[in-house]
Design an enzyme around this catalytic site. Sequence first.
Site, PDB file in Angstrom:
ATOM      1  CG  PHE A  61      33.587  14.943  36.532  1.00 20.25           C
ATOM      2  CD1 PHE A  61      34.351  15.508  37.583  1.00 20.25           C
ATOM      3  CD2 PHE A  61      33.842  15.244  35.285  1.00 20.25           C
ATOM      4  CE1 PHE A  61      35.318  16.083  37.271  1.00 20.25           C
ATOM      5  CE2 PHE A  61      34.671  16.065  34.813  1.00 20.25           C
ATOM      6  CZ  PHE A  61      35.682  16.773  35.819  1.00 20.25           C
TER       7      PHE A  61
ATOM      8  NE  ARG B 155      48.677  18.323  35.489  1.00 21.56           N
ATOM      9  CZ  ARG B 155      47.697  18.115  34.792  1.00 21.56           C
ATOM     10  NH1 ARG B 155      47.119  17.051  34.347  1.00 21.56           N
ATOM     11  NH2 ARG B 155      47.487  19.065  33.602  1.00 21.56           N
TER      12      ARG B 155
ATOM     13  CE  LYS C  97      46.136  13.468  31.680  1.00 17.73           C
ATOM     14  NZ  LYS C  97      46.135  15.028  31.029  1.00 17.73           N
TER      15      LYS C  97
ATOM     16  CG  ASP D  27      10.075 -11.420   1.983  1.00 13.71           C
ATOM     17  OD1 ASP D  27      10.898 -10.459   1.413  1.00 13.71           O
ATOM     18  OD2 ASP D  27      10.369 -12.693   2.023  1.00 13.71           O
TER      19      ASP D  27
ATOM     20  CG  ASP E 277      10.648 -10.955   7.562  1.00 15.21           C
ATOM     21  OD1 ASP E 277      10.766  -9.847   6.900  1.00 15.21           O
ATOM     22  OD2 ASP E 277      11.084 -12.096   7.067  1.00 15.21           O
TER      23      ASP E 277
ATOM     24  CE  LYS F 232      41.356  12.669  30.151  1.00 14.00           C
ATOM     25  NZ  LYS F 232      40.766  13.659  29.314  1.00 14.00           N
TER      26      LYS F 232
ATOM     27  NE  ARG G 243      43.298  22.961  31.966  1.00 14.72           N
ATOM     28  CZ  ARG G 243      44.242  22.085  31.879  1.00 14.72           C
ATOM     29  NH1 ARG G 243      43.941  20.804  31.206  1.00 14.72           N
ATOM     30  NH2 ARG G 243      45.442  22.089  32.542  1.00 14.72           N
TER      31      ARG G 243
ATOM     32  CD  GLU H  80      40.642  11.943  26.572  1.00 15.89           C
ATOM     33  OE1 GLU H  80      41.755  12.613  26.348  1.00 15.89           O
ATOM     34  OE2 GLU H  80      39.535  12.394  26.915  1.00 15.89           O
TER      35      GLU H  80
END
Length: 613
Positions: free
Chosen positions: A118, A199, A205, A440, A438, A23, A43, A183
């Site tokens: 989705f 709905r 959810k 160094d 590496d 989500k 929406r 979320e």
Amino acid sequence: MKPMLPSLTFDLPEHPDWLYEVKYDGFRAILEWNSRGIELTSRNGKSLLAQFPEIKDFLLNYEEQFKPYLPLQLDGELVSLENTHKANFSMIQVRGRLKSERKISDQANKSPCRLMVFDVLMIAGKGLHALVFHKRKKELIKLFQKIGLGLEADPNNEQLLQLVQAYDNFELLWEKVVLNDGEGIIAKHKNNLWEEGKRSLQWLKYKNWKFVSCFISSYDKTNGYFYVSVYKENKIYPIGQVLFGFKPEEKQALQQTIKQNMIREDAQMITVEPAICIEVKYLELYENQLREPHFDRFRFDLEPSLCTYDRFIFAQKNLPEDLDITHPDKPLWEKLSIRKADYILYLREISPYMLPLLKDRLLTVIRFPHGMVGEAFYQKNCPDYAPEFVQTHSSEGIDYILCNNLKTLVWLGNQLAIEFHVPFQTIHSSGPSEIVFDLDPPSREHFQLAIKAALYIKEVLDQLNLIGFIKTSGNKGLQIYLPLPENEFTYDDTRLFTSFIAEFLISKDPDSFTIERMKKKRGNRLYVDYVQHSEGKTIVAPYSMRGNEHGGVATPLYWEEVNEKLVSVSFNMENAIKRIRQQGDPFSKYFQTKSIQPFAPVLEILKKGTKKG
């Protein structure tokens, strides 16, 4: 068109014949592309294209590929994608409020938002509402493949139309959502139909709640909200208000208790002394207030004095509930204001980026049980008192820890394991999983030698079309990684390449570089340790802290940052997190690179050269 909506559930939505999606937190949006053009609608029926022009621009770049599938209708979430499983709610809200066309254009270029798709409702004018969900999902995946779009969520991919995959294993997806501080999850029955404006209980959810212990400070008689606070520096600090989650009898008892213990009342508010402690679940802090708060339970076991801002901030990072963090206020560095709590929160924040590079690797840690002022020691063997969730793997008589999950990482942090060192292969590899150089230098004052060596190596990599990643060591050097496909090469193979690079550096600048193993003979030259890359040897993991005085972090860099202005001591715990939030993770394509790394032809040339020699 009004979108179909999910119903909120507090119960684990794990059922047979259900599928699970991440989500994402943003603006729900329906994308329509037909003879009238492109439209992106919220929406509430509001057009979003003026606010988010980058989506239309991206689609038009693929116009030829999309043409055979128009008219097209897609359902998704418009987001500011922070990581693979989380969208940044605050950033999308800021974008949504911008009015200036110049500022909108500037943000669209700098920090483009993405439409996470989705569902598909129409392809080539044919409505798909009558198809069940798992079949619509297959059609959506096929559409992405035909157009040539990737199938994985990726905040670093310039693709602004991204696919939300559906999974049949709730636990595996939930673990990733929690790890990435997402979320929550949308659970969908695989045979559900898309129903406009409804709905539905076929879509649920399930949110990734955080919990805070707080006390009630006042009550609003006009709307029924209870105001909650914590103590910050011994002063009452408001964090939000709660209305939902109470049973009728709980709300009634609470109102009565508040009226009996009020210290003042006016036409709107009743104020009380801190006394009633409750636990509230919420999604996140937004503009210093709890977002979507719900009452969870009364905390009669708590004194208000224990409801502090520090505990609140600590708890909101969603650390594993069954881990008891001991002595969180313990100072770790003598000259740096880093407490144990700060260090553990760093591990929590960096975990999505650090854990993949620790996964299935035999771990050696350096622990500092008394902070930097006390003795440190190496630990390879898993101690007897380790919790059951800590995975281990035995090798050569040692029971190594595998740091494969957030719980283990936080537990190690609580043990004050500051440095994480891993070998160049996983427990499943028969040979090296990467090549690492590496670099160094003899001292911090000679850091420019590491920069010079890195840039010379980058020249060679570019000429050979090899892909390298670079990070600071967190101390005084730099380290270059070449990811390799698994189980294809041996350490003898990689030694041909590392020795070739070492010889190249020395031939390029013998006054700066050496392969002399005896320190007294090196002078002020950088030692090119190509022998170190071998089985059983280890290197500090990306994003690990170091037990030095400046609290360095082994920080991944972008190649354009590697120049004479680079300063090794400037990479620490605080800016490691800031860098990722602002610039992304320079190692984000690390694992994808393994399958496309063209090391085999380079090795073939080196082997031929060796035979001739």
